[in-house]
Design a protein around this motif. Structure first.
Motif, PDB file in Angstrom:
ATOM      1  N   GLN A 154     -38.878  -0.884   6.786  1.00  0.00           N
ATOM      2  CA  GLN A 154     -38.471  -2.258   6.476  1.00  0.00           C
ATOM      3  C   GLN A 154     -39.560  -3.216   6.946  1.00  0.00           C
ATOM      4  O   GLN A 154     -40.207  -2.976   7.961  1.00  0.00           O
ATOM      5  CB  GLN A 154     -37.157  -2.584   7.187  1.00  0.00           C
ATOM      6  CG  GLN A 154     -37.282  -2.303   8.661  1.00  0.00           C
ATOM      7  CD  GLN A 154     -36.082  -2.658   9.501  1.00  0.00           C
ATOM      8  OE1 GLN A 154     -35.944  -2.117  10.583  1.00  0.00           O
ATOM      9  NE2 GLN A 154     -35.246  -3.541   9.046  1.00  0.00           N
ATOM     10  N   THR A 162     -31.588   0.465   6.303  1.00  0.00           N
ATOM     11  CA  THR A 162     -30.597   1.469   6.701  1.00  0.00           C
ATOM     12  C   THR A 162     -29.568   1.654   5.587  1.00  0.00           C
ATOM     13  O   THR A 162     -29.182   2.778   5.267  1.00  0.00           O
ATOM     14  CB  THR A 162     -29.930   1.051   8.029  1.00  0.00           C
ATOM     15  OG1 THR A 162     -30.968   0.911   9.006  1.00  0.00           O
ATOM     16  CG2 THR A 162     -28.933   2.082   8.503  1.00  0.00           C
ATOM     17  N   ASP A 193     -34.712   5.355  14.089  1.00  0.00           N
ATOM     18  CA  ASP A 193     -34.692   4.044  14.745  1.00  0.00           C
ATOM     19  C   ASP A 193     -34.009   4.300  16.089  1.00  0.00           C
ATOM     20  O   ASP A 193     -32.835   3.978  16.313  1.00  0.00           O
ATOM     21  CB  ASP A 193     -33.906   3.041  13.886  1.00  0.00           C
ATOM     22  CG  ASP A 193     -34.091   1.617  14.385  1.00  0.00           C
ATOM     23  OD1 ASP A 193     -34.704   1.447  15.451  1.00  0.00           O
ATOM     24  OD2 ASP A 193     -33.608   0.684  13.725  1.00  0.00           O
ATOM     25  N   ASP A 274     -34.721   7.151   8.404  1.00  0.00           N
ATOM     26  CA  ASP A 274     -34.673   5.707   8.644  1.00  0.00           C
ATOM     27  C   ASP A 274     -35.649   5.400   9.780  1.00  0.00           C
ATOM     28  O   ASP A 274     -35.490   5.884  10.901  1.00  0.00           O
ATOM     29  CB  ASP A 274     -33.239   5.307   9.027  1.00  0.00           C
ATOM     30  CG  ASP A 274     -33.055   3.790   8.981  1.00  0.00           C
ATOM     31  OD1 ASP A 274     -33.921   3.096   8.411  1.00  0.00           O
ATOM     32  OD2 ASP A 274     -32.033   3.298   9.505  1.00  0.00           O
TER      33      ASP A 274
HETATM   34 MG   LIG Z   1     -31.934  -0.467  10.123  1.00  0.00          MG
END
Ligand SMILES: [Mg+2]
Ligand SMILES: Nc1ncnc2c1ncn2[C@@H]1O[C@H](COP(=O)(O)OP(=O)(O)OP(=O)(O)O)[C@@H](O)[C@H]1O
Length: 411
Positions: A154, A162, A193, A274
């Motif tokens: 991101q 996510t 993460d 992620d």
């Molecule tokens: Mg996230």
């Protein structure tokens, strides 16, 4: 007379090593020597490429045998064990380090005081014996069946990375049949993460201590650990959620992440990861294993600038990384406005995917702790994610040379 195509690459910060190898190789007609003035453990993706491009890799062990061993494993895995690797090391290298390198698959470890004759004999032994595929690495065909690794990154907080990772992983299982219980593909969803992972809460799963244990205890995970640390979330979908405890991001080591991913990609058709919006050394093995990175970003100037910076970093870690830009919370416009064109120019990539802003679908899924396929299957957001999953399945099937199954309908 040797074939004219044999090539050796020497990876060493010490030019004397490359000079020695070149002087020995000149007596083997047709053998080329390429030099790479770096430490093996510093060049990551480049080392994999060098191993692919050459018949023999000779490197100077620079003192961190654990990292060198991880790099050797990576090279053998990438080349199916067909390439030969020789190490030169300080004559006083501890026996335990020597074992590490041998266990990782190097053909031999020579002292760097080796004579030209001894080195010549070792090179001859390596080059004249056809490479034996390493059973740990699998055959070429087996490697083509290895799971496709898809990290999701991101550019800014709350971009929807996510949400995408969770729902993409869900769609990639391509479930069908009575009550959609038969999964066509096995998918692992890993929440790296480490500190603020939310994959578990998107799927109503409890936190998982496994990554915390890895980070705090420092062991390299084996196949059994990788197998047992995942929780089943739906048929075909297994999840490694983030821990509740906060571990320092840098506590995870590259070799641990590399081993985890290697085991998972042998067990699953897809490994969706992620990623945190932070930089850590262990991102390198993720990026090296990645077949496609999805960068989720808004189209605003700050978001695009951040995406650019992250892509530069990722590109340095893995030169061959293929990235797709995913624009979050926007529908694809019929005619691209000028700021989109400029942003795509800055990223040097087109906007490939679009995820519409659909607060009610997203909230319905999160509130019930289920994927969009269960909460808002007909929403534009669910359809957009499904489309991405179909593209990735096609890419995987094309790679595996497998025909798309004719029966069944996509989710
Ligand atoms: Mg996230
Ligand atoms: N396309 C979308 N439309 C509407 N809401 C969305 C969309 N994508 C995500 N959301 C919602 O926005 C919130 C943040 O999404 P998400 O957690 O996926 O973002 P993120 O990029 O992972 O952020 P971070 O990791 O920084 O928390 C969630 O509540 C999610 O349901």
């Amino acid at each position: 007379m040797q074939a004219e195509t044999q090539s050796i690459v020497v990876i060493s910060k010490d030019p004397a090593v490359s000079t020695l190898v070149a002087s020995v190789a000149q007596f083997r007609p047709g053998t080329g020597v390429q030099k790479c003035a770096a430490a093996l453990c510093d060049i990551n993706g480049t080392a994999l490429q060098l191993a692919e491009d050459n018949d023999l890799v000779i490197f100077r062990a620079e003192g961190n045998a654990e990292q060198d061993a991880a790099a050797v494993r990576g090279m053998l895995q990438r080349t199916g064990g067909a390439k030969r690797i020789l190490a030169l090391a300080d004559a006083a290298m501890p026996f335990a380090d020597l074992r590490r390198l041998m266990d990782a698959g190097v053909c031999d470890v020579l002292p760097d005081t080796v004579s030209a004759d001894e080195l010549s004999a070792a090179i001859r032994k390596c080059l004249d014996q056809p490479g034996q595929p390493d059973p740990r690495a699998g055959t070429g065909a087996e490697r083509s069946r290895e799971g496709m690794v898809i990290p999701v990154a991101q550019s800014c907080g709350g971009a929807g990375a996510t949400m995408l990772a969770v729902n993409l992983a869900d769609c990639l299982t391509r479930r069908r049949g009575l009550r959609r219980k038969e999964a066509e593909f096995r998918v692992a969803l890993v929440d790296l993460d480490l500190q603020f992972g939310a994959v578990g809460s998107f799927l109503d799963l409890p936190p998982n201590r496994c990554l915390y244990e890895l980070a705090s205890e420092g062991f390299v995970p084996d196949r059994v650990f990788a197998e047992q640390s995942l929780t089943e979330a739906a048929p075909g979908l297994r999840v490694l959620a983030a821990p509740a405890e906060i571990a320092p991001l840098h506590a995870l080591k590259p070799e641990q992440v590399q081993a985890l991913i290697s085991h998972l990609r042998l067990q699953f058709d897809f490994v969706v990861i992620d990623l945190p919006r932070a930089l850590a050394e262990w991102l390198t093995p993720v990026l090296e294993a990645a077949e496609r990175l999805l960068m989720v970003t808004g189209s605003s100037v700050p978001a695009i600038c951040q995406a650019r910076r992250l892509l530069d970093f990722y590109g340095e870690a893995s030169m061959s990384l293929q990235t797709d830009i995913v624009i979050s919370r926007e529908r694809k416009p019929l005619i691209a406005p000028s700021h989109h064109k400029e942003a795509a120019r800055l990223l040097q990539k087109p906007f490939r995917y679009w995820l519409p802003d659909d607060a009610s679908a997203a909230a319905a899924a999160v509130d019930h702790g289920v994927p969009l396929s269960a909460a808002a299957r007909r929403s534009g957001l669910a359809k957009a994610v499904r489309g991405m999953a179909q593209d990735l399945i096609k890419a995987r099937n094309a790679r595996a040379g497998a025909a798309q199954p004719a029966q069944g309908k996509a989710v």
